[in-house]
Design a protein around this motif. Sequence first.
Motif, PDB file in Angstrom:
ATOM      1  N   PRO A 157      12.096  -5.172  75.587  1.00  0.00           N
ATOM      2  CA  PRO A 157      12.940  -4.397  74.656  1.00  0.00           C
ATOM      3  C   PRO A 157      13.462  -5.288  73.529  1.00  0.00           C
ATOM      4  N   ILE A 158      13.683  -4.683  72.369  1.00  0.00           N
ATOM      5  CA  ILE A 158      14.050  -5.457  71.188  1.00  0.00           C
ATOM      6  C   ILE A 158      15.363  -4.955  70.610  1.00  0.00           C
ATOM      7  N   ILE A 159      16.256  -5.891  70.346  1.00  0.00           N
ATOM      8  CA  ILE A 159      17.474  -5.626  69.598  1.00  0.00           C
ATOM      9  C   ILE A 159      17.610  -6.751  68.595  1.00  0.00           C
ATOM     10  N   ILE A 160      17.743  -6.393  67.327  1.00  0.00           N
ATOM     11  CA  ILE A 160      17.961  -7.388  66.287  1.00  0.00           C
ATOM     12  C   ILE A 160      19.462  -7.492  66.058  1.00  0.00           C
ATOM     13  N   VAL A 161      19.979  -8.714  66.066  1.00  0.00           N
ATOM     14  CA  VAL A 161      21.396  -8.944  65.826  1.00  0.00           C
ATOM     15  C   VAL A 161      21.550  -9.723  64.527  1.00  0.00           C
ATOM     16  N   ASN A 162      22.259  -9.148  63.567  1.00  0.00           N
ATOM     17  CA  ASN A 162      22.606  -9.858  62.337  1.00  0.00           C
ATOM     18  C   ASN A 162      23.945 -10.528  62.611  1.00  0.00           C
ATOM     19  N   GLU A 163      23.918 -11.834  62.769  1.00  0.00           N
ATOM     20  CA  GLU A 163      25.090 -12.568  63.238  1.00  0.00           C
ATOM     21  C   GLU A 163      26.205 -12.652  62.195  1.00  0.00           C
ATOM     22  N   PRO A 164      27.411 -12.949  62.662  1.00  0.00           N
ATOM     23  CA  PRO A 164      28.564 -13.061  61.748  1.00  0.00           C
ATOM     24  C   PRO A 164      28.454 -14.258  60.816  1.00  0.00           C
ATOM     25  N   MET A 165      29.132 -14.125  59.691  1.00  0.00           N
ATOM     26  CA  MET A 165      29.232 -15.232  58.744  1.00  0.00           C
ATOM     27  C   MET A 165      30.647 -15.260  58.178  1.00  0.00           C
ATOM     28  N   TYR A 176      23.364 -10.857  49.687  1.00  0.00           N
ATOM     29  CA  TYR A 176      23.580 -10.547  51.099  1.00  0.00           C
ATOM     30  C   TYR A 176      23.600  -9.044  51.341  1.00  0.00           C
ATOM     31  N   ASP A 177      24.163  -8.290  50.416  1.00  0.00           N
ATOM     32  CA  ASP A 177      24.162  -6.833  50.554  1.00  0.00           C
ATOM     33  C   ASP A 177      22.729  -6.293  50.542  1.00  0.00           C
ATOM     34  N   LEU A 178      21.897  -6.838  49.662  1.00  0.00           N
ATOM     35  CA  LEU A 178      20.495  -6.437  49.597  1.00  0.00           C
ATOM     36  C   LEU A 178      19.766  -6.819  50.883  1.00  0.00           C
ATOM     37  N   TYR A 179      20.030  -8.008  51.378  1.00  0.00           N
ATOM     38  CA  TYR A 179      19.442  -8.450  52.649  1.00  0.00           C
ATOM     39  C   TYR A 179      19.792  -7.476  53.773  1.00  0.00           C
ATOM     40  N   ARG A 180      21.061  -7.076  53.861  1.00  0.00           N
ATOM     41  CA  ARG A 180      21.475  -6.156  54.925  1.00  0.00           C
ATOM     42  C   ARG A 180      20.776  -4.801  54.793  1.00  0.00           C
ATOM     43  N   GLU A 181      20.634  -4.327  53.568  1.00  0.00           N
ATOM     44  CA  GLU A 181      19.906  -3.064  53.348  1.00  0.00           C
ATOM     45  C   GLU A 181      18.458  -3.193  53.805  1.00  0.00           C
ATOM     46  N   GLN A 182      17.819  -4.295  53.426  1.00  0.00           N
ATOM     47  CA  GLN A 182      16.414  -4.490  53.784  1.00  0.00           C
ATOM     48  C   GLN A 182      16.240  -4.706  55.281  1.00  0.00           C
ATOM     49  N   LEU A 183      17.180  -5.380  55.915  1.00  0.00           N
ATOM     50  CA  LEU A 183      17.113  -5.570  57.361  1.00  0.00           C
ATOM     51  C   LEU A 183      17.274  -4.238  58.089  1.00  0.00           C
ATOM     52  N   ALA A 184      18.203  -3.407  57.637  1.00  0.00           N
ATOM     53  CA  ALA A 184      18.394  -2.089  58.243  1.00  0.00           C
ATOM     54  C   ALA A 184      17.142  -1.232  58.066  1.00  0.00           C
ATOM     55  N   ALA A 239      14.455  -2.516  60.482  1.00  0.00           N
ATOM     56  CA  ALA A 239      14.722  -2.099  61.858  1.00  0.00           C
ATOM     57  C   ALA A 239      14.370  -0.623  62.047  1.00  0.00           C
ATOM     58  N   ALA A 240      14.738   0.209  61.079  1.00  0.00           N
ATOM     59  CA  ALA A 240      14.424   1.641  61.164  1.00  0.00           C
ATOM     60  C   ALA A 240      12.907   1.856  61.136  1.00  0.00           C
ATOM     61  N   ASP A 241      12.213   1.159  60.227  1.00  0.00           N
ATOM     62  CA  ASP A 241      10.747   1.293  60.144  1.00  0.00           C
ATOM     63  C   ASP A 241      10.069   0.859  61.442  1.00  0.00           C
ATOM     64  N   GLN A 242      10.596  -0.179  62.063  1.00  0.00           N
ATOM     65  CA  GLN A 242      10.016  -0.707  63.296  1.00  0.00           C
ATOM     66  C   GLN A 242      10.463   0.081  64.531  1.00  0.00           C
ATOM     67  N   GLY A 243      11.497   0.900  64.359  1.00  0.00           N
ATOM     68  CA  GLY A 243      12.025   1.655  65.498  1.00  0.00           C
ATOM     69  C   GLY A 243      12.749   0.778  66.502  1.00  0.00           C
ATOM     70  N   LEU A 283      27.077  -1.816  75.331  1.00  0.00           N
ATOM     71  CA  LEU A 283      27.529  -0.792  76.285  1.00  0.00           C
ATOM     72  C   LEU A 283      27.643   0.583  75.645  1.00  0.00           C
ATOM     73  N   THR A 284      27.593   0.615  74.311  1.00  0.00           N
ATOM     74  CA  THR A 284      27.672   1.887  73.576  1.00  0.00           C
ATOM     75  C   THR A 284      26.245   2.394  73.376  1.00  0.00           C
ATOM     76  N   PRO A 285      25.981   3.653  73.708  1.00  0.00           N
ATOM     77  CA  PRO A 285      24.623   4.173  73.493  1.00  0.00           C
ATOM     78  C   PRO A 285      24.196   4.046  72.036  1.00  0.00           C
ATOM     79  N   MET A 286      22.964   3.568  71.819  1.00  0.00           N
ATOM     80  CA  MET A 286      22.442   3.388  70.463  1.00  0.00           C
ATOM     81  C   MET A 286      21.604   4.604  70.099  1.00  0.00           C
ATOM     82  N   ASP A 287      21.530   4.853  68.791  1.00  0.00           N
ATOM     83  CA  ASP A 287      20.704   5.977  68.312  1.00  0.00           C
ATOM     84  C   ASP A 287      19.245   5.692  68.490  1.00  0.00           C
TER      85      ASP A 287
END
Length: 170
Positions: free
Chosen positions: A83-91, A112-120, A123-127, A166-170
């Motif tokens: 199973p895969i979960i991508i974590v964008n770590e704190p900064m 960084y805002d653009l990076y977060r958009e592209q990462l999201a 993740a959505a494209d990859q499911g 512990l929170t159900p993910m979409d």
Amino acid sequence: MDRTIIGARRPLADWLRLQAYGFAWAATGIDQFIPAEYPVTARDLPDDATYEGVDPQAELPADLLALDFLAAGVEMARDAGVPIIIVNEPMFISDGANSDVRYNAFYPRWTYDLYREQLAAFAADQGVALIDVWDAVPPSEFTDSPVHMTAQGVAVLRNVLIDALLTPMD
């Protein structure tokens, strides 16, 4: 060419260097020096919105994000049934001078805002699930770098990740 010694010289040099460091680590028992006191990460930042020489009006080169490497990792994990979960770590997020231009010494806000958009989007494209906790740790819990946290910062991150898992993910 990548399969020749000449083509593989960088990985071979890295391997040799790490082997040589092993002798020093074994002799001293120290693999990294951590000083008792260190300079804190900069809160007052330059008024410079460029990133790696790229202007805010320009398009970021696709290779800066290395999403192809992430896609290869996702594919390998899927092939292995992992199973895969991508974590964008704190900064560190500055509140000092020019913090409206830059989040920290590493990243202008636009980048960084653009990076977060592209990462999201990736993740959505990859499911795959994405836990974006980039702002979960308070600035007071960073040390000498925008990505180095104190022990308390790591504990905050741990708790945030446990809650997210512990929170159900979409």
